[in-house]
Design an enzyme around this catalytic site. Structure first.
Site, PDB file in Angstrom:
ATOM      1  N   ASP A   1      51.783  41.976  35.230  1.00 39.46           N
ATOM      2  CA  ASP A   1      50.975  41.117  34.376  1.00 39.46           C
ATOM      3  C   ASP A   1      49.500  41.363  34.709  1.00 39.46           C
ATOM      4  O   ASP A   1      49.173  42.250  35.511  1.00 39.46           O
ATOM      5  CB  ASP A   1      51.341  39.645  34.590  1.00 39.46           C
ATOM      6  CG  ASP A   1      50.894  39.130  35.949  1.00 39.46           C
ATOM      7  OD1 ASP A   1      51.191  39.809  36.957  1.00 39.46           O
ATOM      8  OD2 ASP A   1      50.245  38.081  36.004  1.00 39.46           O
TER       9      ASP A   1
ATOM     10  N   ASP B   1      56.047  31.240  34.933  1.00 33.84           N
ATOM     11  CA  ASP B   1      55.336  31.085  36.193  1.00 33.84           C
ATOM     12  C   ASP B   1      53.859  30.843  35.904  1.00 33.84           C
ATOM     13  O   ASP B   1      53.232  31.635  35.188  1.00 33.84           O
ATOM     14  CB  ASP B   1      55.507  32.344  37.070  1.00 33.84           C
ATOM     15  CG  ASP B   1      54.626  32.303  38.300  1.00 33.84           C
ATOM     16  OD1 ASP B   1      54.579  31.236  38.948  1.00 33.84           O
ATOM     17  OD2 ASP B   1      53.990  33.320  38.606  1.00 33.84           O
TER      18      ASP B   1
ATOM     19  N   THR C   1      51.511  36.353  40.685  1.00 37.15           N
ATOM     20  CA  THR C   1      51.659  37.686  40.075  1.00 37.15           C
ATOM     21  C   THR C   1      53.119  37.885  39.705  1.00 37.15           C
ATOM     22  O   THR C   1      54.005  37.295  40.321  1.00 37.15           O
ATOM     23  CB  THR C   1      51.219  38.792  41.075  1.00 37.15           C
ATOM     24  OG1 THR C   1      49.812  38.817  41.178  1.00 37.15           O
ATOM     25  CG2 THR C   1      51.669  40.161  40.632  1.00 37.15           C
TER      26      THR C   1
ATOM     27  N   LYS D   1      46.645  45.687  37.861  1.00 37.90           N
ATOM     28  CA  LYS D   1      47.450  45.613  39.079  1.00 37.90           C
ATOM     29  C   LYS D   1      48.264  46.881  39.328  1.00 37.90           C
ATOM     30  O   LYS D   1      49.048  46.921  40.278  1.00 37.90           O
ATOM     31  CB  LYS D   1      48.377  44.403  39.018  1.00 37.90           C
ATOM     32  CG  LYS D   1      47.645  43.077  38.861  1.00 37.90           C
ATOM     33  CD  LYS D   1      48.590  41.905  38.827  1.00 37.90           C
ATOM     34  CE  LYS D   1      47.818  40.615  38.579  1.00 37.90           C
ATOM     35  NZ  LYS D   1      48.699  39.428  38.559  1.00 37.90           N
TER      36      LYS D   1
ATOM     37  N   SER E   1      51.304  33.620  36.833  1.00 37.05           N
ATOM     38  CA  SER E   1      51.321  34.881  36.085  1.00 37.05           C
ATOM     39  C   SER E   1      50.905  34.614  34.646  1.00 37.05           C
ATOM     40  O   SER E   1      51.147  33.533  34.105  1.00 37.05           O
ATOM     41  CB  SER E   1      52.725  35.498  36.097  1.00 37.05           C
ATOM     42  OG  SER E   1      53.192  35.640  37.413  1.00 37.05           O
TER      43      SER E   1
ATOM     44  N   SER F   1      55.062  35.806  42.567  1.00 36.01           N
ATOM     45  CA  SER F   1      55.509  34.427  42.349  1.00 36.01           C
ATOM     46  C   SER F   1      56.407  34.303  41.125  1.00 36.01           C
ATOM     47  O   SER F   1      57.209  33.376  41.035  1.00 36.01           O
ATOM     48  CB  SER F   1      54.294  33.507  42.195  1.00 36.01           C
ATOM     49  OG  SER F   1      53.468  33.961  41.132  1.00 36.01           O
TER      50      SER F   1
ATOM     51  N   ARG G   1      47.021  38.605  35.235  1.00 38.03           N
ATOM     52  CA  ARG G   1      46.299  37.387  35.622  1.00 38.03           C
ATOM     53  C   ARG G   1      45.943  37.429  37.101  1.00 38.03           C
ATOM     54  O   ARG G   1      46.808  37.661  37.949  1.00 38.03           O
ATOM     55  CB  ARG G   1      47.134  36.141  35.326  1.00 38.03           C
ATOM     56  CG  ARG G   1      46.504  34.845  35.853  1.00 38.03           C
ATOM     57  CD  ARG G   1      47.300  33.619  35.457  1.00 38.03           C
ATOM     58  NE  ARG G   1      47.184  33.368  34.032  1.00 38.03           N
ATOM     59  CZ  ARG G   1      47.750  32.336  33.413  1.00 38.03           C
ATOM     60  NH1 ARG G   1      48.488  31.475  34.104  1.00 38.03           N
ATOM     61  NH2 ARG G   1      47.592  32.159  32.114  1.00 38.03           N
TER      62      ARG G   1
ATOM     63  N   GLY H   1      49.554  39.930  45.727  1.00 41.73           N
ATOM     64  CA  GLY H   1      48.962  39.428  46.965  1.00 41.73           C
ATOM     65  C   GLY H   1      47.461  39.269  46.839  1.00 41.73           C
ATOM     66  O   GLY H   1      46.942  38.911  45.788  1.00 41.73           O
TER      67      GLY H   1
END
Length: 287
Positions: free
Chosen positions: A93, A242, A77, A109, A245, A205, A95, A123
């Site tokens: 984001d 990343d 995330t 999110k 994400s 992340s 994903r 998380g």
């Protein structure tokens, strides 16, 4: 005389000394439960700390039965937030991952907690959903009971207390923002319960890529439009740098009047080509 029949005890019952000896031998085989004599014994019995009683058992299970202890799962995330003039701007984001697979390309999110408090979550998805819904319920009950708008620090305190109680087993990493009677506030809350109050922050992340943008371009007294552009750029950095994400960019602006979520404000990964759907002709699958 060498045989002790069933009626021997009836004619020759054991003496008191023999009975006491048998009871002592039976008690030696049992765990000696010490009766507390004073308050120090009670405190010692209730004292916390680590217990290493099962270490040998766990090592035996790992060696012989091939039983492995559960390990932490990496989640993907990028979430961030900035404090601007008289407002807070959050972004995330979209994903959701399940190990190496993308489970949802456009999940949400950004979570509602109160009219003036929102949060972005990283998380475990189930933990985030239930924890934020619990806080939303508690804040609404408190608002009805007191007749006042909940403060941001109240939500942070309740979340921090709950997460600390579960020692990190609830996988909630939150960037929480809101505006109350004391002004705009932005907090980051870790899964173990620690909190920070910051002018800008990022978690997940992809937080390293997003933080590089925020640290180089954030300034005091930004306007709401400047804040939206900055957090969107930070989330794009997480999306493109990343693997955990991806998807689109969601933004939330919280002012003293309330919060507004801009769903899919940017779509940096729109598909250029989509294969045309061709249905199977009738009779392809025998019934």
């Amino acid at each position: 005389q060498g045989h002790l029949g069933p009626t021997s005890f009836r004619h020759n019952p054991p003496s008191g000394a023999a009975r006491r000896c048998a009871l002592n031998e039976a008690g030696a085989a049992m765990v000696d439960a010490k009766e507390p004599e004073d308050y120090l014994d009670v405190l010692q019995a209730q004292r916390g700390g680590f217990s290493f009683e099962l270490c040998k058992r766990n090592a035996y299970l790992a060696a012989s039965a091939n039983v492995r202890a559960p390990t932490a799962t990496k989640t993907g995330t990028t979430i961030c937030g900035v404090v601007v003039k008289d407002a807070v701007v959050l972004a995330a984001d979209t994903r959701a991952t399940n190990g190496p697979m993308v489970a949802d390309k456009n999940c949400e999110k950004l979570h509602y907690i109160a009219k003036n408090v929102y949060c972005a979550g990283a998380g475990t998805a189930a933990d985030l959903q239930h924890t934020t819904e619990l806080m939303e319920s508690q804040m609404e009950l408190m608002r009805l009971a007191t007749g006042t708008q909940p403060r941001v620090c109240t939500v942070v305190r309740r979340l921090s207390t709950m997460l600390f109680k579960y020692q990190g087993y609830i996988g909630c990493a939150l960037v929480l923002g809101g505006v109350d009677v004391t002004g705009p506030h932005l907090y980051q809350i870790y899964p173990h319960g620690s909190t920070d109050c910051l002018p800008f922050t990022t978690m997940g992340s992809g937080s390293l890529a997003a933080m590089s943008i925020l640290e180089s371009e954030y300034k005091d007294d930004m306007t709401i439009d400047e804040g939206k552009a900055l957090v969107a750029k930070a989330i794009r950095a997480g999306i493109f740098n990343d693997l955990g994400s991806g998807g689109n960019v969601d933004v939330c602006v919280i002012t003293k009047e309330g919060g507004t979520i801009f769903r899919n404000m940017e779509k940096p990964n729109e598909r250029k080509f989509k294969a045309q759907y061709r249905g199977f002709p009738k009779g392809t699958t025998p019934v």
